[in-house]
Scaffold this active site. Structure first.
Site, PDB file in Angstrom:
ATOM      1  CB  SER A  82      -0.960  -0.042   1.199  1.00  0.00           C
ATOM      2  OG  SER A  82      -1.981   0.898   1.042  1.00  0.00           O
TER       3      SER A  82
ATOM      4  CG  ASP B 212      -7.071  -3.085  -2.690  1.00  0.00           C
ATOM      5  OD1 ASP B 212      -7.630  -2.462  -1.767  1.00  0.00           O
ATOM      6  OD2 ASP B 212      -5.834  -3.098  -2.838  1.00  0.00           O
TER       7      ASP B 212
ATOM      8  CG  HIS C 136      -5.392  -2.849   0.809  1.00  0.00           C
ATOM      9  ND1 HIS C 136      -4.847  -2.363  -0.359  1.00  0.00           N
ATOM     10  CD2 HIS C 136      -4.739  -2.219   1.825  1.00  0.00           C
ATOM     11  CE1 HIS C 136      -3.915  -1.458  -0.069  1.00  0.00           C
ATOM     12  NE2 HIS C 136      -3.825  -1.362   1.245  1.00  0.00           N
TER      13      HIS C 136
END
Length: 265
Positions: free
Chosen positions: A93, A194, A224
């Site tokens: 991320s 996600d 995610h």
């Protein structure tokens, strides 16, 4: 404030090839700890730092910014370069954005980049209101623990401090401008499902980097935080194969080669 149990940084002294892992926004090293352990078991030197403002309470994150988070991983990269012949950078991320900036700024000092569901932009109408909203509202709903696997949880904040979110937005803009400077081999792994980072972010990154050696892997069964989800083993295998291809002999099977010493949670 004391650290949350499980949020401790992780370090392992292994061989001459190192991997620097960067966790995500409002998360902690816990989300990448299994990946770090997998790499350490295969003889690699591994560093998984705790980013400033993370791993305690969300209010602590609110008084930090992207300069603090990036400075931490930049310092770790320099330490690894002093110790090892080759260094790979990886991230989940926002950690993916940190890894990409390290690659853009450090050039040949980074041997390759591995990112999982990398973030490139703060999306939604609220993002445009952040410059003003952050002075009116201290925090918004958290984004942690987007995982398909039942029971499994990510150790992250249940609130997002808006001052930090505003800084994150500025950081993504900065990294986006620097993406053409990324020339290293790139392994990008993303989840079609996600709920935190949309597919557009990965597409944007792939369209802007200058890397010639690019591999994209779909994580079909995960959300995610794929490093803790159903596709975790796939991530670990792909990552080890990527490093092994670029640094022949660096990755050994568990129980063989230099196992080194480990510190951290």
């Amino acid at each position: 404030m004391p650290l949350q149990t499980g949020a401790e940084p992780f370090r392992h002294e292994g061989g001459e090839t190192a991997v620097l892992l960067c966790h995500g926004f409002t998360g902690s090293p816990q989300s990448l700890r299994p990946w770090a352990g997998h790499l350490a078991e295969r003889g690699l030197t591994v560093s998984l730092p705790l980013l400033p403002g993370h791993g305690t309470r969300w209010q602590d994150l609110g008084v930090t910014g992207w300069q603090d988070w990036y400075a931490e991983v930049d310092r770790e990269l320099r330490l690894l370069r002093d110790r090892c012949a080759r260094v790979f950078v990886a991230g989940l991320s926002m950690g993916g954005a940190l890894a990409l900036r390290l690659a853009a700024r450090h050039g040949d000092a980074v041997s390759g980049v591995m990112v999982v569901n990398p973030a490139n932009k703060v999306h939604g109408v609220a993002a445009h209101a952040l410059p003003v909203l952050r002075h009116l509202v201290p925090a918004a709903k958290g984004i942690a623990s987007d995982i398909a696997k039942p029971v499994t949880r990510e150790l992250g904040y249940d609130r997002v401090p808006l001052h930090a979110a505003h800084s994150l937005r500025n950081f993504f803009r900065l990294v986006d401008r620097e993406l053409p400077q990324v020339t290293q081999p790139l392994l990008l792994m993303r989840s079609p499902q996600d709920h935190v980072v949309p597919p557009a972010d990965s597409a944007r990154i792939l369209s802007r980097v200058s890397s010639v050696d690019v591999t994209e892997v779909l994580l079909e069964q995960s959300y995610h935080v794929a490093t803790l989800d159903y596709d975790a083993e796939l991530i670990f295998r792909e990552g080890a194969a990527f490093i092994g291809r670029l640094a022949p002999g660096a990755v050994s099977e568990p129980g063989h080669g230099n196992e080194g010493t480990t510190a951290g949670g």
